[in-house]
Design a protein around this motif. Structure first.
Motif, PDB file in Angstrom:
ATOM      1  N   ARG A   1      22.672  38.344  44.257  1.00  0.00           N
ATOM      2  CA  ARG A   1      22.253  36.868  43.830  1.00  0.00           C
ATOM      3  C   ARG A   1      23.078  35.799  43.701  1.00  0.00           C
ATOM      4  N   ARG A   2      24.530  36.173  43.418  1.00  0.00           N
ATOM      5  CA  ARG A   2      25.777  35.318  43.236  1.00  0.00           C
ATOM      6  C   ARG A   2      25.916  35.166  44.775  1.00  0.00           C
ATOM      7  N   ALA A   3      26.054  36.044  45.731  1.00  0.00           N
ATOM      8  CA  ALA A   3      26.304  35.806  46.985  1.00  0.00           C
ATOM      9  C   ALA A   3      25.286  34.566  47.773  1.00  0.00           C
ATOM     10  N   ASP A   4      23.991  34.965  47.508  1.00  0.00           N
ATOM     11  CA  ASP A   4      22.825  34.175  48.160  1.00  0.00           C
ATOM     12  C   ASP A   4      23.184  32.741  47.229  1.00  0.00           C
ATOM     13  N   LEU A   5      23.747  32.540  46.217  1.00  0.00           N
ATOM     14  CA  LEU A   5      24.051  31.428  45.569  1.00  0.00           C
ATOM     15  C   LEU A   5      25.160  30.606  46.317  1.00  0.00           C
ATOM     16  N   TYR A   6      26.366  31.227  46.545  1.00  0.00           N
ATOM     17  CA  TYR A   6      27.221  30.762  47.251  1.00  0.00           C
ATOM     18  C   TYR A   6      27.119  30.316  48.678  1.00  0.00           C
ATOM     19  N   ALA A   7      26.306  31.161  49.316  1.00  0.00           N
ATOM     20  CA  ALA A   7      25.828  30.683  50.827  1.00  0.00           C
ATOM     21  C   ALA A   7      24.956  29.644  50.855  1.00  0.00           C
ATOM     22  N   GLN A   8      24.106  29.490  49.761  1.00  0.00           N
ATOM     23  CA  GLN A   8      23.382  28.339  49.937  1.00  0.00           C
ATOM     24  C   GLN A   8      23.834  27.023  49.405  1.00  0.00           C
ATOM     25  N   SER A   9      24.751  27.209  48.549  1.00  0.00           N
ATOM     26  CA  SER A   9      25.563  25.931  47.822  1.00  0.00           C
ATOM     27  C   SER A   9      26.601  25.611  49.062  1.00  0.00           C
TER      28      SER A   9
ATOM     29  N   GLY B   1      34.338  26.555  52.545  1.00  0.00           N
ATOM     30  CA  GLY B   1      35.271  27.547  52.795  1.00  0.00           C
ATOM     31  C   GLY B   1      35.629  28.361  51.594  1.00  0.00           C
ATOM     32  N   VAL B   2      35.883  27.506  50.316  1.00  0.00           N
ATOM     33  CA  VAL B   2      36.164  28.325  48.962  1.00  0.00           C
ATOM     34  C   VAL B   2      34.947  29.009  48.649  1.00  0.00           C
ATOM     35  N   ALA B   3      33.659  28.376  48.713  1.00  0.00           N
ATOM     36  CA  ALA B   3      32.475  29.043  48.293  1.00  0.00           C
ATOM     37  C   ALA B   3      32.189  30.330  49.335  1.00  0.00           C
ATOM     38  N   PHE B   4      32.521  30.221  50.564  1.00  0.00           N
ATOM     39  CA  PHE B   4      32.504  31.691  51.140  1.00  0.00           C
ATOM     40  C   PHE B   4      33.757  32.608  50.973  1.00  0.00           C
ATOM     41  N   LEU B   5      34.744  32.108  50.581  1.00  0.00           N
ATOM     42  CA  LEU B   5      35.720  33.043  49.873  1.00  0.00           C
ATOM     43  C   LEU B   5      35.358  33.605  48.740  1.00  0.00           C
ATOM     44  N   ALA B   6      34.710  32.670  47.871  1.00  0.00           N
ATOM     45  CA  ALA B   6      34.068  33.517  46.479  1.00  0.00           C
ATOM     46  C   ALA B   6      33.055  34.304  46.825  1.00  0.00           C
ATOM     47  N   MET B   7      32.401  34.178  47.923  1.00  0.00           N
ATOM     48  CA  MET B   7      31.201  35.347  48.450  1.00  0.00           C
ATOM     49  C   MET B   7      31.873  36.477  48.737  1.00  0.00           C
ATOM     50  N   SER B   8      32.859  36.329  49.480  1.00  0.00           N
ATOM     51  CA  SER B   8      33.743  37.554  50.192  1.00  0.00           C
ATOM     52  C   SER B   8      34.613  38.566  49.096  1.00  0.00           C
ATOM     53  N   LEU B   9      34.950  37.755  48.075  1.00  0.00           N
ATOM     54  CA  LEU B   9      35.759  38.621  47.027  1.00  0.00           C
ATOM     55  C   LEU B   9      34.738  38.965  45.820  1.00  0.00           C
ATOM     56  N   ASP B  10      33.733  38.383  45.719  1.00  0.00           N
ATOM     57  CA  ASP B  10      33.034  38.639  44.476  1.00  0.00           C
ATOM     58  C   ASP B  10      32.047  40.013  44.877  1.00  0.00           C
ATOM     59  N   HIS B  11      32.107  40.836  43.769  1.00  0.00           N
ATOM     60  CA  HIS B  11      31.347  42.146  43.840  1.00  0.00           C
ATOM     61  C   HIS B  11      30.793  42.769  42.477  1.00  0.00           C
ATOM     62  N   ASP B  12      30.279  43.328  42.244  1.00  0.00           N
ATOM     63  CA  ASP B  12      29.923  43.985  40.997  1.00  0.00           C
ATOM     64  C   ASP B  12      30.622  43.969  39.612  1.00  0.00           C
ATOM     65  N   GLY B  13      30.095  42.804  38.844  1.00  0.00           N
ATOM     66  CA  GLY B  13      30.933  42.561  37.412  1.00  0.00           C
ATOM     67  C   GLY B  13      31.837  41.427  37.818  1.00  0.00           C
ATOM     68  N   ASP B  14      32.271  40.882  39.013  1.00  0.00           N
ATOM     69  CA  ASP B  14      33.302  40.149  39.418  1.00  0.00           C
ATOM     70  C   ASP B  14      34.591  40.181  38.802  1.00  0.00           C
ATOM     71  N   PRO B  15      35.330  41.321  38.814  1.00  0.00           N
ATOM     72  CA  PRO B  15      36.487  41.435  38.110  1.00  0.00           C
ATOM     73  C   PRO B  15      37.528  40.480  38.638  1.00  0.00           C
ATOM     74  N   LEU B  16      37.513  40.271  39.868  1.00  0.00           N
ATOM     75  CA  LEU B  16      38.560  38.885  40.207  1.00  0.00           C
ATOM     76  C   LEU B  16      38.057  37.558  39.822  1.00  0.00           C
ATOM     77  N   LYS B  17      36.963  37.383  39.082  1.00  0.00           N
ATOM     78  CA  LYS B  17      36.674  35.964  38.611  1.00  0.00           C
ATOM     79  C   LYS B  17      36.333  34.947  39.833  1.00  0.00           C
ATOM     80  N   ALA B  18      35.931  35.623  40.801  1.00  0.00           N
ATOM     81  CA  ALA B  18      35.484  34.726  42.044  1.00  0.00           C
ATOM     82  C   ALA B  18      34.576  33.550  41.830  1.00  0.00           C
ATOM     83  N   ARG B  19      33.661  33.766  41.017  1.00  0.00           N
ATOM     84  CA  ARG B  19      32.936  32.800  40.398  1.00  0.00           C
ATOM     85  C   ARG B  19      33.451  31.305  40.113  1.00  0.00           C
ATOM     86  N   PHE B  20      34.708  31.724  39.488  1.00  0.00           N
ATOM     87  CA  PHE B  20      35.299  30.403  39.201  1.00  0.00           C
ATOM     88  C   PHE B  20      35.812  29.473  40.306  1.00  0.00           C
ATOM     89  N   LEU B  21      36.257  30.488  41.567  1.00  0.00           N
ATOM     90  CA  LEU B  21      36.453  29.676  42.878  1.00  0.00           C
ATOM     91  C   LEU B  21      35.329  28.972  43.233  1.00  0.00           C
TER      92      LEU B  21
END
Length: 186
Positions: free
Chosen positions: A55-63, A116-136
């Motif tokens: 769902r976060r990946a969908d949000l990143y792409a739509q944004s 580009g940053v939203a797409f980067l966050a989408m590629s880095l984000d995965h379950d639990g978001d341990p890299l905190k890509a959502r802040f990107l």
């Protein structure tokens, strides 16, 4: 020397804002930094972690698509500015052309950087978001929001100038009616 009025101070702030489009990056960083601090130390307000990774990946792409649309709006505003041809508009181009170009360029760059940053966050984000890509992603959106404010501000100023040029333009006399039209109106 007299004390500056509130109008003078507001004008100075607008002039500073116009001269420093790079400040938008600082503002976006401060917004996301404050939110990251609240999430990290206050353990609250982490609304994106509530969504699963898909769902976060969908949000990143739509944004990213919405941000690209804002870039298109900036291009439309630039076209309106370029097509305006009144005396005031010419004077603005001569006096403030450099600042306007810098602002328009920053608006167009924002679309690419934020998407580009939203797409980067989408590629880095995965379950639990341990890299905190959502802040990107939040940074990309904060930058887009701040720059959208800049876009509206510039767009409004340019339209006001173009409107004033149109209102003050001399109005030509209408062409006389042809004899065919004149005889039918009698």
């Amino acid at each position: 020397m007299s004390k500056p009025s509130m109008i003078d101070k507001a004008t100075d702030a607008r002039d500073w804002f116009s001269d420093h489009p790079g400040f938008d990056f600082v503002a976006a960083t401060l917004i996301v930094g404050a939110h990251a601090a609240v999430v990290t130390w206050g353990k609250l307000g982490d609304f994106l972690i509530w969504l699963d990774s898909d769902r976060r990946a969908d949000l990143y792409a739509q944004s990213a698509a919405v941000v690209a649309t804002l870039g298109g709006l900036a291009a439309i505003g630039l076209a309106i500015y370029q097509s305006a041809s009144g005396d005031r508009t010419r004077a603005i181009r001569v006096l403030y052309g450099r600042e306007l170009r810098k602002n328009w360029r920053s608006l167009l760059v924002m679309a690419g950087v934020s998407a580009g940053v939203a797409f980067l966050a989408m590629s880095l984000d995965h379950d639990g978001d341990p890299l905190k890509a959502r802040f990107l992603f939040e940074f990309a959106m904060a930058l887009a929001i701040v720059r959208f404010g800049r876009l509206v501000w510039i767009f409004d100023r340019i339209l006001n100038i173009a409107d004033r040029d149109l209102v003050d333009a001399p109005r030509p006399e209408p062409a006389p009616l042809s004899s065919r039209w004149s005889s039918s109106t009698k």
